[in-house]
Design an enzyme around this catalytic site. Sequence first.
Site, PDB file in Angstrom:
ATOM      1  CE1 TYR A 147      71.839  52.481   0.163  1.00  0.00           C
ATOM      2  CE2 TYR A 147      69.653  51.884  -0.445  1.00  0.00           C
ATOM      3  CZ  TYR A 147      70.988  52.380  -0.857  1.00  0.00           C
ATOM      4  OH  TYR A 147      70.964  53.232  -1.777  1.00  0.00           O
ATOM      5  CG  PHE A 193      68.691  40.038 -15.279  1.00  0.00           C
ATOM      6  CD1 PHE A 193      68.594  39.152 -14.291  1.00  0.00           C
ATOM      7  CD2 PHE A 193      67.271  40.474 -15.491  1.00  0.00           C
ATOM      8  CE1 PHE A 193      67.772  38.639 -13.532  1.00  0.00           C
ATOM      9  CE2 PHE A 193      66.432  40.317 -14.656  1.00  0.00           C
ATOM     10  CZ  PHE A 193      66.390  39.122 -13.576  1.00  0.00           C
ATOM     11  CD  GLN A 211      60.386  40.993  -8.478  1.00  0.00           C
ATOM     12  OE1 GLN A 211      59.342  40.371  -8.850  1.00  0.00           O
ATOM     13  NE2 GLN A 211      61.379  40.617  -8.069  1.00  0.00           N
ATOM     14  NE  ARG A 213      63.425  47.282  -7.146  1.00  0.00           N
ATOM     15  CZ  ARG A 213      62.527  46.621  -6.591  1.00  0.00           C
ATOM     16  NH1 ARG A 213      61.269  46.460  -7.103  1.00  0.00           N
ATOM     17  NH2 ARG A 213      62.861  45.983  -5.368  1.00  0.00           N
ATOM     18  N   PRO A 276      60.804  45.478  -2.418  1.00  0.00           N
ATOM     19  CG  PRO A 276      61.457  47.876  -2.118  1.00  0.00           C
ATOM     20  CD  PRO A 276      61.975  46.293  -2.363  1.00  0.00           C
TER      21      PRO A 276
HETATM   22  P1  NAD Z   1      78.713  51.746  -5.647  1.00  0.00           P
HETATM   23  O1  NAD Z   1      78.769  50.915  -4.721  1.00  0.00           O
HETATM   24  O2  NAD Z   1      79.189  51.481  -7.059  1.00  0.00           O
HETATM   25  O3  NAD Z   1      79.344  53.040  -5.229  1.00  0.00           O
HETATM   26  C1  NAD Z   1      79.631  53.193  -3.799  1.00  0.00           C
HETATM   27  C2  NAD Z   1      80.858  53.899  -3.394  1.00  0.00           C
HETATM   28  O4  NAD Z   1      80.924  54.235  -2.094  1.00  0.00           O
HETATM   29  C3  NAD Z   1      81.994  52.777  -3.594  1.00  0.00           C
HETATM   30  O5  NAD Z   1      83.003  53.200  -4.284  1.00  0.00           O
HETATM   31  C4  NAD Z   1      82.101  52.364  -2.175  1.00  0.00           C
HETATM   32  O6  NAD Z   1      83.641  51.665  -2.077  1.00  0.00           O
HETATM   33  C5  NAD Z   1      82.250  53.790  -1.380  1.00  0.00           C
HETATM   34  N1  NAD Z   1      82.083  53.735   0.235  1.00  0.00           N
HETATM   35  C6  NAD Z   1      81.024  52.588   0.435  1.00  0.00           C
HETATM   36  N2  NAD Z   1      81.232  52.828   2.085  1.00  0.00           N
HETATM   37  C7  NAD Z   1      82.194  53.624   2.222  1.00  0.00           C
HETATM   38  C8  NAD Z   1      82.728  54.391   3.294  1.00  0.00           C
HETATM   39  N3  NAD Z   1      82.377  53.984   4.718  1.00  0.00           N
HETATM   40  N4  NAD Z   1      83.810  55.104   3.074  1.00  0.00           N
HETATM   41  C9  NAD Z   1      83.980  55.821   1.899  1.00  0.00           C
HETATM   42  N5  NAD Z   1      83.516  55.090   0.812  1.00  0.00           N
HETATM   43  C10 NAD Z   1      82.798  54.164   0.897  1.00  0.00           C
HETATM   44  O7  NAD Z   1      77.042  52.449  -5.572  1.00  0.00           O
HETATM   45  P2  NAD Z   1      76.382  53.310  -6.767  1.00  0.00           P
HETATM   46  O8  NAD Z   1      75.400  52.813  -7.293  1.00  0.00           O
HETATM   47  O9  NAD Z   1      77.631  54.151  -7.340  1.00  0.00           O
HETATM   48  O10 NAD Z   1      75.788  54.417  -5.585  1.00  0.00           O
HETATM   49  C11 NAD Z   1      76.297  55.541  -5.206  1.00  0.00           C
HETATM   50  C12 NAD Z   1      75.500  56.327  -4.324  1.00  0.00           C
HETATM   51  O11 NAD Z   1      74.175  56.551  -4.827  1.00  0.00           O
HETATM   52  C13 NAD Z   1      75.020  55.717  -3.043  1.00  0.00           C
HETATM   53  O12 NAD Z   1      75.213  56.481  -1.740  1.00  0.00           O
HETATM   54  C14 NAD Z   1      73.881  54.988  -3.042  1.00  0.00           C
HETATM   55  O13 NAD Z   1      73.072  55.142  -1.967  1.00  0.00           O
HETATM   56  C15 NAD Z   1      73.129  55.865  -4.032  1.00  0.00           C
HETATM   57  N6  NAD Z   1      72.066  55.386  -4.742  1.00  0.00           N
HETATM   58  C16 NAD Z   1      72.422  54.913  -5.954  1.00  0.00           C
HETATM   59  C17 NAD Z   1      71.271  54.265  -6.756  1.00  0.00           C
HETATM   60  C18 NAD Z   1      71.675  53.176  -8.071  1.00  0.00           C
HETATM   61  O14 NAD Z   1      70.814  52.899  -8.717  1.00  0.00           O
HETATM   62  N7  NAD Z   1      72.836  53.125  -8.387  1.00  0.00           N
HETATM   63  C19 NAD Z   1      70.028  54.317  -6.329  1.00  0.00           C
HETATM   64  C20 NAD Z   1      69.701  54.987  -5.477  1.00  0.00           C
HETATM   65  C21 NAD Z   1      70.956  55.647  -4.514  1.00  0.00           C
HETATM   66  N1  UDP Z   2      66.557  40.816  -8.810  1.00  0.00           N
HETATM   67  C1  UDP Z   2      66.183  39.663  -9.463  1.00  0.00           C
HETATM   68  N2  UDP Z   2      67.156  38.798  -9.841  1.00  0.00           N
HETATM   69  C2  UDP Z   2      68.520  39.357  -9.568  1.00  0.00           C
HETATM   70  C3  UDP Z   2      68.754  40.230  -8.887  1.00  0.00           C
HETATM   71  C4  UDP Z   2      67.693  41.282  -8.620  1.00  0.00           C
HETATM   72  O1  UDP Z   2      65.201  39.128  -9.890  1.00  0.00           O
HETATM   73  O2  UDP Z   2      69.450  38.587  -9.977  1.00  0.00           O
HETATM   74  C5  UDP Z   2      65.287  41.565  -8.544  1.00  0.00           C
HETATM   75  C6  UDP Z   2      65.227  42.170  -7.091  1.00  0.00           C
HETATM   76  O3  UDP Z   2      64.657  41.026  -6.168  1.00  0.00           O
HETATM   77  C7  UDP Z   2      64.519  43.397  -7.058  1.00  0.00           C
HETATM   78  C8  UDP Z   2      64.657  43.850  -8.436  1.00  0.00           C
HETATM   79  O4  UDP Z   2      65.268  43.077  -9.106  1.00  0.00           O
HETATM   80  O5  UDP Z   2      63.040  43.052  -7.273  1.00  0.00           O
HETATM   81  C9  UDP Z   2      65.818  45.004  -8.448  1.00  0.00           C
HETATM   82  O6  UDP Z   2      67.044  44.498  -7.666  1.00  0.00           O
HETATM   83  P1  UDP Z   2      68.210  45.294  -7.389  1.00  0.00           P
HETATM   84  O7  UDP Z   2      68.917  44.715  -6.160  1.00  0.00           O
HETATM   85  O8  UDP Z   2      68.740  45.824  -8.674  1.00  0.00           O
HETATM   86  O9  UDP Z   2      67.690  46.842  -6.793  1.00  0.00           O
HETATM   87  P2  UDP Z   2      66.625  47.234  -5.670  1.00  0.00           P
HETATM   88  O10 UDP Z   2      65.991  45.977  -5.129  1.00  0.00           O
HETATM   89  O11 UDP Z   2      67.652  47.624  -4.638  1.00  0.00           O
HETATM   90  O12 UDP Z   2      65.862  48.009  -6.382  1.00  0.00           O
END
Ligand code: NAD
Ligand code: UDP
Length: 317
Positions: A147, A193, A211, A213, A276
């Site tokens: 990722y 949660f 940790q 966020r 992280p």
């Molecule tokens: P999500 O998993 O809910 O949505 C991702 C979508 O992409 C899904 O609908 C999935 O089916 C689609 N998808 C995955 N692989 C695909 C492929 N090969 N072809 C077509 N569709 C595909 O996640 P999200 O939280 O909505 O994230 C959306 C975007 O935002 C992602 O690119 C993610 O990296 C980025 N992002 C999200 C967060 C967050 O906190 N939600 C944080 C950082 C970055």
């Molecule tokens: N985390 C946790 N319990 C859970 C899911 C996640 O303690 O049931 C922690 C995880 O280890 C991380 C933080 O919560 O430190 C955020 O996790 P998340 O998967 O939401 O996002 P990311 O790690 O991608 O920031």
Amino acid sequence: MKTILITGGSGFLGSNLCIRLINEGNKIICVDNNYTGRMKNLSKIIDNPNFSFISHDVIHPLLIDSSINEIYHLACPASPPAYQGKAAVMTTKTCVYGAVNLLELAKVKKAKILLASTSEIYGDPLVHPQVESYRGNVNPIGIRACYDEGKRCAESLFFDYWREENIRIKVVRIFNTYGPNMDPKDGRVISNFICQALSGKDITIYGNGNQTRSFCYVDDLIDVMIYMMNSSDDFVGPINIGNPDEFTIKELAEKIIKKIGEGSKIVHCDLPQDDPIKRKPDISLANMQLGWSPQINLDEGLDKTIEYFKTILKTKD
Ligand code: NAD
Ligand code: UDP
């Protein structure tokens, strides 16, 4: 009326973006393979004549007949359990081939294209809060690399297409975001949660919970994604978008237990590899360039998100 293509449009952020942009009078083409997306996220707009859905994997080139003004490229699993393990190679391909395929489409259509990048490109950051100029601390062979490195390569492709092909690009680095249309089973911390607390199960803190966020409510994030798309062509980013209010995971667990009831107890599980230790965006650039700062604090956002999960947990999948 603009025609806007949104990849990842049935996922959490993508569906919120589709709904917002169709309500603002645009024509939306949603592209998704529903790997983590769900059609029920689009139930409010699925019958709208200005909405169309294309089932497609962005690993493969995409051909579209109609003209397209803007592309929001979000397709990619975003939750660690969804992108790791057996999904890792697919995740890298989605990030890299997906970026090439959408950039090629943007070239053919002369469309502006925005990449949903991530705070994960900073890895386990040694600079805090994270500024856009920080180059990160990513383990290139760890379980998060598919990722993190996938998105870093996608950013690099966007900037090369901008330099070589004059494609109009925008790159946003999204920090942890939450809210309605999250999948209760996708494994992220806020959905886990809240769902655990609502069903009286143990709250699973990974590691000691120290940790941190910084959590952004989805409506704030959608605002700034649209501001970024509409900003002048010479502002390409990358730009951090998120809420800088920082919490430990333990504080988050305690907050959610307090809001939902004292029925659940905290249990500690193993901390995943390369998790992280801290994360908080410096959003000065977004504030200065786009006049944006988040409006919804964690308490308010959690209340709205708890209401969403209460409703969907009542209805069986
Ligand atoms: P999500 O998993 O809910 O949505 C991702 C979508 O992409 C899904 O609908 C999935 O089916 C689609 N998808 C995955 N692989 C695909 C492929 N090969 N072809 C077509 N569709 C595909 O996640 P999200 O939280 O909505 O994230 C959306 C975007 O935002 C992602 O690119 C993610 O990296 C980025 N992002 C999200 C967060 C967050 O906190 N939600 C944080 C950082 C970055
Ligand atoms: N985390 C946790 N319990 C859970 C899911 C996640 O303690 O049931 C922690 C995880 O280890 C991380 C933080 O919560 O430190 C955020 O996790 P998340 O998967 O939401 O996002 P990311 O790690 O991608 O920031």
